[in-house]
Design an enzyme around this catalytic site. Structure first.
Site, PDB file in Angstrom:
ATOM      1  N   THR A 165      44.588  48.477  60.348  1.00 60.59           N
ATOM      2  CA  THR A 165      46.248  49.174  60.817  1.00 60.59           C
ATOM      3  C   THR A 165      46.637  47.751  62.107  1.00 60.59           C
ATOM      4  O   THR A 165      45.064  47.540  63.425  1.00 60.59           O
ATOM      5  CB  THR A 165      44.906  50.792  61.626  1.00 60.59           C
ATOM      6  OG1 THR A 165      43.743  50.240  62.465  1.00 60.59           O
ATOM      7  CG2 THR A 165      45.272  51.164  60.155  1.00 60.59           C
ATOM      8  N   HIS A 166      47.411  48.221  62.815  1.00 59.16           N
ATOM      9  CA  HIS A 166      47.712  47.667  63.898  1.00 59.16           C
ATOM     10  C   HIS A 166      49.702  48.272  64.436  1.00 59.16           C
ATOM     11  O   HIS A 166      49.716  48.627  63.736  1.00 59.16           O
ATOM     12  CB  HIS A 166      47.782  46.371  63.386  1.00 59.16           C
ATOM     13  CG  HIS A 166      49.176  45.839  62.534  1.00 59.16           C
ATOM     14  ND1 HIS A 166      48.644  45.872  61.068  1.00 59.16           N
ATOM     15  CD2 HIS A 166      50.426  45.489  62.090  1.00 59.16           C
ATOM     16  CE1 HIS A 166      50.139  45.459  60.385  1.00 59.16           C
ATOM     17  NE2 HIS A 166      51.545  45.403  61.366  1.00 59.16           N
ATOM     18  N   ALA A 167      49.814  47.708  65.229  1.00 57.43           N
ATOM     19  CA  ALA A 167      50.909  47.917  66.004  1.00 57.43           C
ATOM     20  C   ALA A 167      51.383  47.446  66.594  1.00 57.43           C
ATOM     21  O   ALA A 167      50.980  46.109  66.646  1.00 57.43           O
ATOM     22  CB  ALA A 167      50.834  49.288  67.078  1.00 57.43           C
TER      23      ALA A 167
END
Length: 161
Positions: free
Chosen positions: A65-67
């Site tokens: 997960t990342h943004a």
């Protein structure tokens, strides 16, 4: 580099969680507590998955997960949540390992990502991490692959020295 980002302090071991959003939050907690990320980075990751679906599930059992950089990241960092029982990100997207990647820009994390990719390319490594009862077991696997990348002909990205 991977072994410098995923440390004893950024590994969380749990048996199960009730929902993928809870998994993302729990996986992010070490980085939040260390002030490497802000609360709105966690919200940004969840919003992206809600919007685009479970694209973060890159291989069976693993989600990264990342943004976007600049969405509340104070320092390049990674954390790992190991679940004994999988959590569903969508039908058929059962995940045991949630890795949070918090990047400050578009390139400083690439070496660690290459090392992680090398480690996760072997199903036996994924299974060993899932079965691990202590963070030190996971760290031993990570260190092996960090060293392998440093001493191999694995492709290096510009600026990764």
């Amino acid at each position: 580099m991977l072994h410098q980002l995923i440390t004893r302090e950024t590994i969380v071991l749990k048996d199960f969680v009730s929902h993928w959003k809870e998994a993302v939050r729990i996986a992010s907690l070490p980085l939040l507590q260390l002030k490497y990320i802000e609360e709105h980075y966690i919200q940004a990751m969840i919003k992206i998955i809600e919007q685009w679906g479970p694209y973060v599930v890159l291989t069976p059992h693993v989600a990264i997960t990342h943004a976007r950089p600049g969405s509340g990241v104070n320092q390049l960092s990674m954390s790992l949540l190991r679940l004994k029982e999988s959590v569903s990100f969508d039908r058929g997207k059962e995940v045991h390992l949630i890795i949070v990647l918090a990047a400050v820009d578009n390139h400083s994390h690439l070496k660690a990502l290459a090392e992680l990719s090398n480690l996760l390319s072997r199903e036996e490594n994924i299974q060993k991490i899932i079965q691990a009862d202590e963070a030190d077991e996971i760290l031993a696997i990570i260190r092996q692959y960090s060293n392998d990348v440093e001493n191999s002909s694995f492709p290096r990205f510009p600026g990764s020295a």
